[in-house]
Design a protein around this motif. Structure first.
Motif, PDB file in Angstrom:
ATOM      1  N   CYS A  62       5.446   7.862  28.631  1.00  0.00           N
ATOM      2  CA  CYS A  62       6.209   7.149  27.596  1.00  0.00           C
ATOM      3  C   CYS A  62       6.429   8.033  26.373  1.00  0.00           C
ATOM      4  O   CYS A  62       7.530   8.103  25.823  1.00  0.00           O
ATOM      5  N   THR A  63       5.389   8.703  25.950  1.00  0.00           N
ATOM      6  CA  THR A  63       5.473   9.566  24.771  1.00  0.00           C
ATOM      7  C   THR A  63       6.432  10.730  25.002  1.00  0.00           C
ATOM      8  O   THR A  63       7.261  11.048  24.143  1.00  0.00           O
ATOM      9  N   GLU A  64       6.338  11.365  26.165  1.00  0.00           N
ATOM     10  CA  GLU A  64       7.226  12.499  26.477  1.00  0.00           C
ATOM     11  C   GLU A  64       8.684  12.057  26.580  1.00  0.00           C
ATOM     12  O   GLU A  64       9.585  12.735  26.088  1.00  0.00           O
ATOM     13  N   ARG A  65       8.928  10.912  27.233  1.00  0.00           N
ATOM     14  CA  ARG A  65      10.314  10.418  27.352  1.00  0.00           C
ATOM     15  C   ARG A  65      10.873  10.066  25.984  1.00  0.00           C
ATOM     16  O   ARG A  65      12.031  10.345  25.688  1.00  0.00           O
ATOM     17  N   ALA A  66      10.061   9.449  25.114  1.00  0.00           N
ATOM     18  CA  ALA A  66      10.525   9.123  23.757  1.00  0.00           C
ATOM     19  C   ALA A  66      10.828  10.407  22.990  1.00  0.00           C
ATOM     20  O   ALA A  66      11.817  10.489  22.262  1.00  0.00           O
ATOM     21  N   LEU A  70      17.152  11.543  17.594  1.00  0.00           N
ATOM     22  CA  LEU A  70      17.542  10.138  17.766  1.00  0.00           C
ATOM     23  C   LEU A  70      16.342   9.229  18.053  1.00  0.00           C
ATOM     24  O   LEU A  70      16.499   8.022  18.196  1.00  0.00           O
ATOM     25  N   ARG A  71      15.160   9.818  18.147  1.00  0.00           N
ATOM     26  CA  ARG A  71      13.964   9.060  18.546  1.00  0.00           C
ATOM     27  C   ARG A  71      13.740   7.815  17.696  1.00  0.00           C
ATOM     28  O   ARG A  71      13.376   6.767  18.205  1.00  0.00           O
ATOM     29  N   ALA A  72      13.969   7.918  16.397  1.00  0.00           N
ATOM     30  CA  ALA A  72      13.682   6.792  15.499  1.00  0.00           C
ATOM     31  C   ALA A  72      14.758   5.713  15.541  1.00  0.00           C
ATOM     32  O   ALA A  72      14.528   4.595  15.076  1.00  0.00           O
ATOM     33  N   PRO A 121      17.203   2.672  20.808  1.00  0.00           N
ATOM     34  CA  PRO A 121      16.392   1.541  21.282  1.00  0.00           C
ATOM     35  C   PRO A 121      15.444   1.903  22.425  1.00  0.00           C
ATOM     36  O   PRO A 121      14.305   1.434  22.447  1.00  0.00           O
ATOM     37  N   SER A 122      15.892   2.742  23.345  1.00  0.00           N
ATOM     38  CA  SER A 122      15.021   3.124  24.468  1.00  0.00           C
ATOM     39  C   SER A 122      13.817   3.927  23.989  1.00  0.00           C
ATOM     40  O   SER A 122      12.694   3.713  24.447  1.00  0.00           O
ATOM     41  N   ALA A 123      14.048   4.844  23.059  1.00  0.00           N
ATOM     42  CA  ALA A 123      12.955   5.659  22.538  1.00  0.00           C
ATOM     43  C   ALA A 123      11.978   4.789  21.744  1.00  0.00           C
ATOM     44  O   ALA A 123      10.759   4.962  21.852  1.00  0.00           O
ATOM     45  N   ILE A 124      12.508   3.857  20.976  1.00  0.00           N
ATOM     46  CA  ILE A 124      11.657   2.950  20.200  1.00  0.00           C
ATOM     47  C   ILE A 124      10.792   2.113  21.144  1.00  0.00           C
ATOM     48  O   ILE A 124       9.595   1.940  20.932  1.00  0.00           O
ATOM     49  N   LEU A 162       9.898   2.903  24.217  1.00  0.00           N
ATOM     50  CA  LEU A 162       8.909   3.780  24.850  1.00  0.00           C
ATOM     51  C   LEU A 162       7.732   4.057  23.922  1.00  0.00           C
ATOM     52  O   LEU A 162       6.575   4.037  24.343  1.00  0.00           O
ATOM     53  N   ASP A 163       8.031   4.308  22.647  1.00  0.00           N
ATOM     54  CA  ASP A 163       6.950   4.511  21.668  1.00  0.00           C
ATOM     55  C   ASP A 163       6.093   3.258  21.525  1.00  0.00           C
ATOM     56  O   ASP A 163       4.866   3.321  21.448  1.00  0.00           O
ATOM     57  N   ALA A 164       6.753   2.095  21.499  1.00  0.00           N
ATOM     58  CA  ALA A 164       6.014   0.831  21.378  1.00  0.00           C
ATOM     59  C   ALA A 164       5.141   0.594  22.607  1.00  0.00           C
ATOM     60  O   ALA A 164       4.000   0.139  22.486  1.00  0.00           O
ATOM     61  N   ALA A 165       5.672   0.908  23.782  1.00  0.00           N
ATOM     62  CA  ALA A 165       4.897   0.757  25.016  1.00  0.00           C
ATOM     63  C   ALA A 165       3.673   1.673  25.012  1.00  0.00           C
ATOM     64  O   ALA A 165       2.573   1.254  25.379  1.00  0.00           O
TER      65      ALA A 165
END
Length: 113
Positions: free
Chosen positions: A12-16, A22-24, A27-30, A32-35
């Motif tokens: 999850c961290t690597e994909r985010a 654009l990480r912040a 929506p997908s990165a957010i 993944l970080d939340a997961a």
């Protein structure tokens, strides 16, 4: 191959991180970080601490003269208490209820309603 919690967190961290600048805002990165954060929380808290996050349960009777005084930490405990109270007070109905939200009380000298 068995996937561990650490593998999921790392993935999850690597994909985010692959979203770069654009990480912040992506929506997908957010998500993944939340997961990853939730997985870390679930795997580092002791199991007992995780279970205690549930609100306490009370046994209440609309036919009762006094408000509930005992807060139960498990449904099983509340269930046993409800059956004991029902046996002690034939004809009364008892409900197991979970607390929701914060208590609301009226101020002294102020009418409720």
């Amino acid at each position: 191959m068995k996937i561990t919690d650490a593998d999921l967190i790392r993935h999850c961290t690597e994909r985010a991180a692959s979203y770069g600048t654009l990480r912040a805002s992506a929506p997908s990165a957010i998500a993944l970080d939340a997961a990853a954060a939730r997985l870390i929380e679930l795997t580092t808290k002791p199991a007992k601490e995780q279970r205690s996050a549930r609100p306490p349960l009370i046994v209440w009777s609309p036919d009762g003269d006094t408000p509930p005084k005992v807060e139960h930490k498990s449904h099983g405990s509340a269930h046993r208490a409800a059956h004991q109270l029902a046996a002690k007070h034939p004809g009364r109905t008892f409900y197991i209820m979970e607390r929701s939200g914060r208590p609301v009380t009226g101020k002294e000298g102020q009418a409720n309603g």
